[in-house]
Write an enzyme that holds these catalytic residues in place. Structure first.
Site, PDB file in Angstrom:
ATOM      1  N   GLU A  14       0.810  -1.232   0.000  1.00 39.88           N
ATOM      2  CA  GLU A  14       0.000   0.000   0.000  1.00 39.88           C
ATOM      3  C   GLU A  14       0.843   1.282   0.000  1.00 39.88           C
ATOM      4  O   GLU A  14       0.549   2.202   0.746  1.00 39.88           O
ATOM      5  CB  GLU A  14      -0.909   0.023   1.242  1.00 39.88           C
ATOM      6  CG  GLU A  14      -1.852  -1.144   1.302  1.00 39.88           C
ATOM      7  CD  GLU A  14      -2.593  -1.202   2.631  1.00 39.88           C
ATOM      8  OE1 GLU A  14      -3.802  -1.429   2.593  1.00 39.88           O
ATOM      9  OE2 GLU A  14      -1.967  -1.031   3.691  1.00 39.88           O
TER      10      GLU A  14
HETATM   11  C1  TNX Z   1      -4.229  -3.957   5.086  1.00 40.71           C
HETATM   12  S1  TNX Z   1      -2.559  -6.304   4.585  1.00 40.71           S
HETATM   13  C2  TNX Z   1      -2.923  -3.717   5.455  1.00 40.71           C
HETATM   14  C3  TNX Z   1      -2.632  -3.295   6.837  1.00 40.71           C
HETATM   15  C4  TNX Z   1      -3.867  -3.112   7.648  1.00 40.71           C
HETATM   16  C5  TNX Z   1      -4.841  -4.223   7.347  1.00 40.71           C
HETATM   17  C6  TNX Z   1      -6.069  -4.194   8.169  1.00 40.71           C
HETATM   18  C7  TNX Z   1      -1.554  -5.264   4.322  1.00 40.71           C
HETATM   19  C8  TNX Z   1      -0.360  -5.739   3.675  1.00 40.71           C
HETATM   20  N1  TNX Z   1      -1.838  -4.000   4.671  1.00 40.71           N
HETATM   21  O1  TNX Z   1      -1.854  -2.126   6.823  1.00 40.71           O
HETATM   22  O2  TNX Z   1      -3.525  -3.115   8.989  1.00 40.71           O
HETATM   23  O3  TNX Z   1      -5.188  -4.134   5.982  1.00 40.71           O
HETATM   24  O4  TNX Z   1      -6.849  -5.331   7.959  1.00 40.71           O
END
Ligand code: TNX
Length: 539
Positions: A343
């Protein structure tokens, strides 16, 4: 048959004859057991092969534990077993004590090439009337076998004779090994910090179900959680915040090492993660030169993601990363270093690729294999690096094309932070609700077109935006984490929800004894301890 195998067999026979003759001197007792069935015991994960011989082994105060002594590991495993037996039954069994008067049965933990299986964690468990023989060529295998044995000890003894309580163990043979070499759980200690004590308790529970990996998400926008001696502000500033404005916290290097060693004593490796180039607000707040999003930095205690990024074109960023990876790698004996990489919405695509390529080299320079969330497959990463599939099928396919190994953590199935149902007290729901059956009923072996040959294993991540203490952690993790243990250990043909559900129902006495605040899923007909066997003892 190797010569060491022959020697060990002789030792066993010798022990057997000695204790039988001792027993004879003091009048041998005879125990009549009812018919038992090893194959119906409530083991999780379900073993590869089980054969029942329908008899009973009496675990009682006349049982002694022996281990191969030429390696300290095996003796330690014997001591671990003795400690767990004491916690469950209050029996104090001697370990490797030569004086064996009054001994009627033995548990022998034998380092030897397994007659039936090989593989790092393979083991064989033979339960006979007077002896339990655990055989593995490795301490890992012996340790996993001990977990099986612990699960076979009934919660309650026969109470016919208060003086000599007997815990009846069904006799037979178990031949077992895991399907996947990587069987992990992840804990986010960044969004909320968890103490060393809490992490150790989680390790104890994971080890009981044969997990071998705990991935710690040690940094994010909301907090930096591990001391870095060469960059002290990371924790002095970056460690002070967490979601919701609570107090934050971090592990000193000594505390982190304590966790690593504690995990290692249960054959669990720690995978450290420093999430970057996004998810880096806490790091950039500590050293503003790292910041690449052009905005004024503020401590961040919210839950939104995707706004922060390192400046991928600054040398200082890579100097810091080199130091961070060097210091953490030196404290982490496992082969992996996780760089996050998810992300990074505030990082330009070409900058992201440039960054991941450079960081991969740094990780390799410090002797580790890089793991990253599935986005890393969009960079020019090596086939030796590992991609952790959490959301994008497209990224998973890119990893397959690059011939990378993949850790399966699809959010829709394997995220421990998703709510069970709309009533759940904690958790998020962006990837959907994950009730206990949904968590178990899927096929990691053929999920979203990832070929089995690329799958290194499974990991269940627990993100901590909505949980801040061990009770809340346990509520989200249990019982679902028990199901992921089975998905990663047990082959597909040996898995079945209807059968698993019954075995899960019987975990309640263990979870209660361990004071685990598990979610009592209404899908499960939770059971209290089973009635002990009626046995008849003749002296
Ligand atoms: C997505 S999964 C994220 C996290 C968040 C999570 C909450 C991922 C690689 N990144 O930063 O904590 O969703 O469910």
């Amino acid at each position: 048959m190797t010569s060491s195998y022959t020697i060990k067999t002789l030792i066993i026979l010798l022990l057997a004859t000695t204790f039988i003759s001792c027993a004879e001197k003091k009048q041998k007792r005879v125990i009549n057991f009812p018919k038992t069935d090893l194959t119906t015991k409530n083991l999780i994960p379900k073993p590869l092969k089980m054969v029942s011989t329908n008899g009973g082994f009496a675990l009682d105060k006349f049982t002694a534990i022996y281990t191969t002594k030429d390696t300290a590991d095996f003796e330690e495993i014997g001591l671990f077993l003795a400690e767990k037996i004491k916690a469950k039954t209050n029996l104090e069994l001697p370990v490797n004590i030569d004086k064996i008067e009054n001994i009627e049965s033995i548990i022998y933990i034998n380092k030897s090439k397994n007659a039936h299986l090989d593989g790092l964690e393979a083991y064989e468990l033979n339960i006979n009337q007077d002896s339990v023989i655990i055989t593995s060529n490795t301490p890992q295998g012996a340790f996993r076998a001990i977990q099986t044995f612990r699960q076979l000890i009934p919660e309650t003894s026969n109470d016919t004779l208060a003086e000599n309580k007997i815990w009846t163990i069904a006799t037979g043979q178990i031949i077992d090994k895991p399907q996947f070499e990587y069987r992990g759980a992840m804990l986010d200690v960044s969004r909320h910090f968890f103490s060393v004590k809490d992490v150790k308790k989680y390790i104890d529970l994971l080890a009981y179900y044969k997990y071998n990996t705990l991935h710690l998400h040690l940094s994010d926008d909301q907090g930096w959680r591990i001391e870095i001696k060469s960059w002290p502000k990371l924790t002095e500033i970056g460690g002070q915040t967490e979601v919701g404005g609570e107090s934050g916290g971090f592990y000193t290097q000594e505390e982190y090492t304590d966790i690593v060693n504690y995990a290692a004593s249960q054959y669990i490796m720690i995978v450290p993660e420093i999430d970057m180039p996004g998810h880096t607000n806490a790091a950039s707040l500590s050293y503003p030169i790292l910041n690449g999003n052009g905005k004024t930095l503020k401590p961040y205690e919210g839950m939104r993601v995707g706004f922060s990024t390192f400046d991928t074109r600054k040398d200082t960023v890579y100097t810091l990363i080199d130091d961070v990876v060097r210091e953490i790698a030196a404290l982490s004996p496992g082969p992996y270093f996780h760089i996050g990489g998810d992300e990074s919405h505030a990082t330009k695509k070409e900058d992201y690729i440039y960054f991941v390529n450079k960081v991969e080299k740094i990780v390799q320079k410090h002797g580790k294999i890089m793991i990253g969330w599935d986005e890393i497959a969009s960079a020019d990463v090596d086939s030796t690096s590992i991609s952790q599939f959490w959301s994008s099928k497209e990224n998973a396919q890119k990893a397959v094309q690059k011939n990378m190994k993949i850790i399966m953590s699809p959010a829709k199935k394997a995220y421990l932070d998703m709510k069970y149902d709309t009533q759940s007290k904690h958790g998020l729901n962006w990837a959907g609700l994950i009730p206990t059956d949904t968590a178990y009923i899927w096929t990691p072996e053929s999920y979203e077109g990832v070929p089995l040959k690329n799958i290194l294993g499974i990991e269940a991540p627990l993100w901590s935006e909505t949980i801040s203490n061990i009770e809340e952690l346990e509520y989200l993790a249990f019982p679902r984490a028990i199901g992921y243990a089975e998905l990663s250990w047990t082959t597909q043909e040996n898995r079945d929800w209807e059968n698993y559900k019954i075995r899960l129902a019987h975990q309640k006495p263990f979870l209660n004894r361990m004071k685990v605040n598990f979610y009592p899923s209404p899908l499960i007909d939770w059971k209290e301890s089973e009635e002990p066997y009626e046995i008849i003892i003749k002296n």
